[in-house]
Each structure stands twice: as C-alpha cells, then as structure tokens.
Design an enzyme around this catalytic site. Structure first.
Site, PDB file in Angstrom:
ATOM      1  N   CYS A 182      29.968  -4.249  -0.479  1.00 37.50           N
ATOM      2  CA  CYS A 182      30.332  -5.630  -0.840  1.00 37.50           C
ATOM      3  C   CYS A 182      30.095  -6.600   0.321  1.00 37.50           C
ATOM      4  CB  CYS A 182      31.812  -5.729  -1.209  1.00 37.50           C
ATOM      5  SG  CYS A 182      32.453  -4.322  -2.098  1.00 37.50           S
ATOM      6  N   ASP A 183      30.409  -6.195   1.535  1.00 37.87           N
ATOM      7  CA  ASP A 183      30.535  -7.160   2.630  1.00 37.87           C
ATOM      8  C   ASP A 183      29.462  -7.086   3.708  1.00 37.87           C
ATOM      9  OD1 ASP A 183      32.781  -8.076   1.377  1.00 37.87           O
ATOM     10  OD2 ASP A 183      34.191  -6.958   2.625  1.00 37.87           O
TER      11      ASP A 183
ATOM     12  N   CYS B  93      34.801  -2.153   2.206  1.00 39.96           N
ATOM     13  CA  CYS B  93      33.658  -2.008   1.303  1.00 39.96           C
ATOM     14  C   CYS B  93      32.397  -2.625   1.907  1.00 39.96           C
ATOM     15  CB  CYS B  93      33.968  -2.661  -0.049  1.00 39.96           C
ATOM     16  SG  CYS B  93      32.614  -2.507  -1.228  1.00 39.96           S
TER      17      CYS B  93
END
Ligand code: NDP
Length: 311
Positions: free
Chosen positions: A136-137, A133
């Site tokens: 997200c990261d 992801c």
C-alpha cells in the site's frame, strides 16, 4: 430481543461491502461495527490503490463513505463490540456488553490485525512513517531510507516492494537466518538496494511529526540510524477469538470457508454463517480483496436465506 436477518460483524471494507449488498437486497442488515468503526484503514493516510480514486483517498474518508453508502440502503449500525456468539441453535444469538440480538445469518468480517513490536514510538508514528503494508505505502517512499522488520515471506515481499521506490531498504531480523521461502530470500539477498542486519531488533522509533530515526540493537550494541520509513512485517493475527471452538478455524485462527457447500463458497463450517475479508485471507490482505469477498459473502447469505424460505 431484537432480530435481524443478517448480522455483519466487522466494519472494514468486507463488512461495509457486505452491508451495501445485503442492504440493497432489502435484508436490512445489522452491522456490529465495534467501538472504533472502520477497521485497519482508519490507521492509514492516503490510499492510492483502491480503484475509482485516481487522486487517492484518505483511509478514514473511504471508510466513512462506505458506511454512509451502507446506511443509505438500510443497514443499521451498532457501534459496539460483539462479546460472544451462540451458534448452537437457530436463530443465532449475538451479544454485546449490554444487549443481545438474534440473527438468521451471520457474516464474519472481523478482519485481522498486524502484530506490532510494541517498541516506543511505533504506535505514535503509525501512518506517519511506520507502516504495516508496503504494497500500500511503498510508493510514498521514493528515494527514502527505509527499514523492514521481520524474516518471513511478508518481510521479503515488503522489502521487494520497497526496492522499487526507496533509496535503501535495511531488513532487521532477530535471527541469523530468514524463515521465508528460499526464492524470496534469494531475491532479497541479491538486491543491490538491500542490506540485512542479522541478530537485530528495533528498540525505538524516533521522530518529530514523522519518523526520523530508528534505534536498532545488533548483537547487543545499540545504534541510532536515520530512517524515513519503518515497515513492520512480523505477521498478522485474525480477529476470530469469539468464534474459537464454534466454527472451524485453521491453526493460525483464520476462518475456513467453502467446505460446507459448493453452492456457498463463503460459508463456514456452520450453515448460515459466512466469512469475508482478512479473517479468511492470509495471502492478499488488501482493501479491495476484502471488499470483493464481502460482496461474495453477501450474495451467498442472500441466496442461502432464500433457499431456507423455499425449503
Ligand atoms: P511469519 O510468521 O511467517 O513470519 C514472521 C517473521 O517475523 C518471522 O521471521 C519472525 O521471526 C518475525 N517476528 C515475529 N515476531 C517478532 C517480533 N516481536 N520482533 C521481531 N521479529 C518478529 O509471518 P508472515 O506474515 O511473513 O507470513 C505469514 C504466512 O503468510 C506465511 O505462511 C507466509 O509464507 C505467507 N505469506 C506468503 C506470501 C507469498 O507467498 N507471496 C507473502 C506473505 C506471506 P522468527 O523467524 O524468529 O520466528
């Protein structure tokens, strides 16, 4: 056989949020949490985009807190996998390997899993350089050397998310054309930080504690390249196998909701069965969107149960 008013299958953000809401509605929900409860966030390290945590929070901690919050309001946890469901008569029947329960309503919150390449090192370094992801990261890869695997829209989106932070993004794709939408392809192909290695596959992820190298094969030739982050974006699979041929799923296995009744947008094709989270959402796939739909499904289930008592 034990009976519950609301059975929630799944223990990610959607399932636990549904449990908090139905618990507070005094419906005493039963959560079938699986043998490793907590869902995909158990595999992540820091979460910086869940509102309310300005310093970030570890994925497993967030899930343990959600579970404790659901239990506080009376949710009962069953840490077992559901092996089958009978939706042909009411109450519904939910079976695990060694027991069965009846339920007036069900909220399906089984989530989805990222499809992985399966190469050596990928699983070992998940959360420590391997990610599924980028939304997200990506921010953890400021000025880093990163790779994205895949040629669909997810891979394009991950690549563009990484360009905001990383020093370089190399897309590895197994063909010589992308399948992603033209507009996304153009954005990726024209970006100065992006290199595409066509006809290329990841063979191995190497590292010491964290990812250090990607072994890549291009047109049959193997190279070991320095790497800090490897983002696998080759698709997702909703975990809906136990509902196949029981409720209506789309061609990819996602649960279809909202067709039964305008009053209950999260209801599936079977009255009394609701769905929330990544098993209905192939677009956003975020913890907060899953939690949001989990809340909607809980409110729909509560109102539907009330409507049954009135009729
Ligand atoms: P897709 O199935 O569309 O693409 C998967 C990609 O990964 C393909 O290029 C495929 O290769 C490649 N792939 C599959 N398996 C492997 C493997 N084992 N090794 C290497 N490569 C592999 O999945 P997406 O997640 O990208 O998209 C799913 C759906 O969600 C699509 O409909 C997409 O349009 C949509 N979506 C829309 C977005 C948006 O509109 N912003 C953002 C993200 C997704 P090959 O090309 O050879 O098949």
């Amino acid at each position: 056989m034990e009976h519950t008013r609301v059975a929630i299958i799944g223990s990610g953000p959607a399932g636990y949020t549904a449990a908090i809401y139905t618990g507070r509605a005094q419906l005493e929900p039963t959560v079938f949490a699986g043998e490793q409860s907590g869902g995909q966030l158990m595999w992540t390290t820091d979460i910086e985009n869940f509102p309310g945590f300005p310093k970030g929070i570890a994925g497993p901690q967030l899930m343990m807190d959600m579970r404790a919050q659901a239990e506080k309001f009376g949710a009962k946890m069953v840490d077992k996998f559901v092996t089958s469901v009978d939706v042909t008569s009411k109450p519904f029947t939910i079976s695990t390997a060694d027991s069965s329960f009846t339920a007036d309503s069900i909220i399906i919150a089984t989530g989805a899993e990222s499809i992985m390449t399966g190469v050596p090192g990928e699983k070992e370094f998940l959360g420590r350089g391997v990610s599924t992801c980028a939304v997200c990261d990506a921010a953890f890869y400021r000025e880093k050397t990163t790779f994205v695997i895949g040629g669909g829209d997810s891979a394009m989106e991950d690549t563009l998310a990484l360009t905001k932070f990383a020093k370089s993004v190399t897309v590895l794709h197994r063909r010589d054309t992308f399948k992603a939408s033209k507009i996304m392809q153009e954005r990726v192909l024209s970006h100065e930080k992006v290199t595409v290695l066509w006809n290329s596959v990841l063979k191995e992820v190497k590292g010491e504690g964290v990812v250090k190298e990607a072994v890549v094969e291009t047109n049959g030739e193997e190279k070991t390249l320095p790497a800090d982050g490897i983002f696998v974006a080759i698709g997702h699979k909703p975990m809906t196998q136990i509902f196949k041929d029981k409720i209506i799923l789309d061609d990819h296995g996602y649960v279809i909701t909202g067709m039964e009744s305008e009053k209950f947008p999260t209801m599936t094709s079977v009255e009394g069965i609701f769905a929330a989270g990544d098993n209905v959402d192939h677009r956003y796939k975020q913890a907060i969107t899953a939690a949001g739909i989990g809340c909607s499904a809980a409110l729909d289930a509560e109102r539907w149960l009330e409507s049954q008592q009135e009729s």
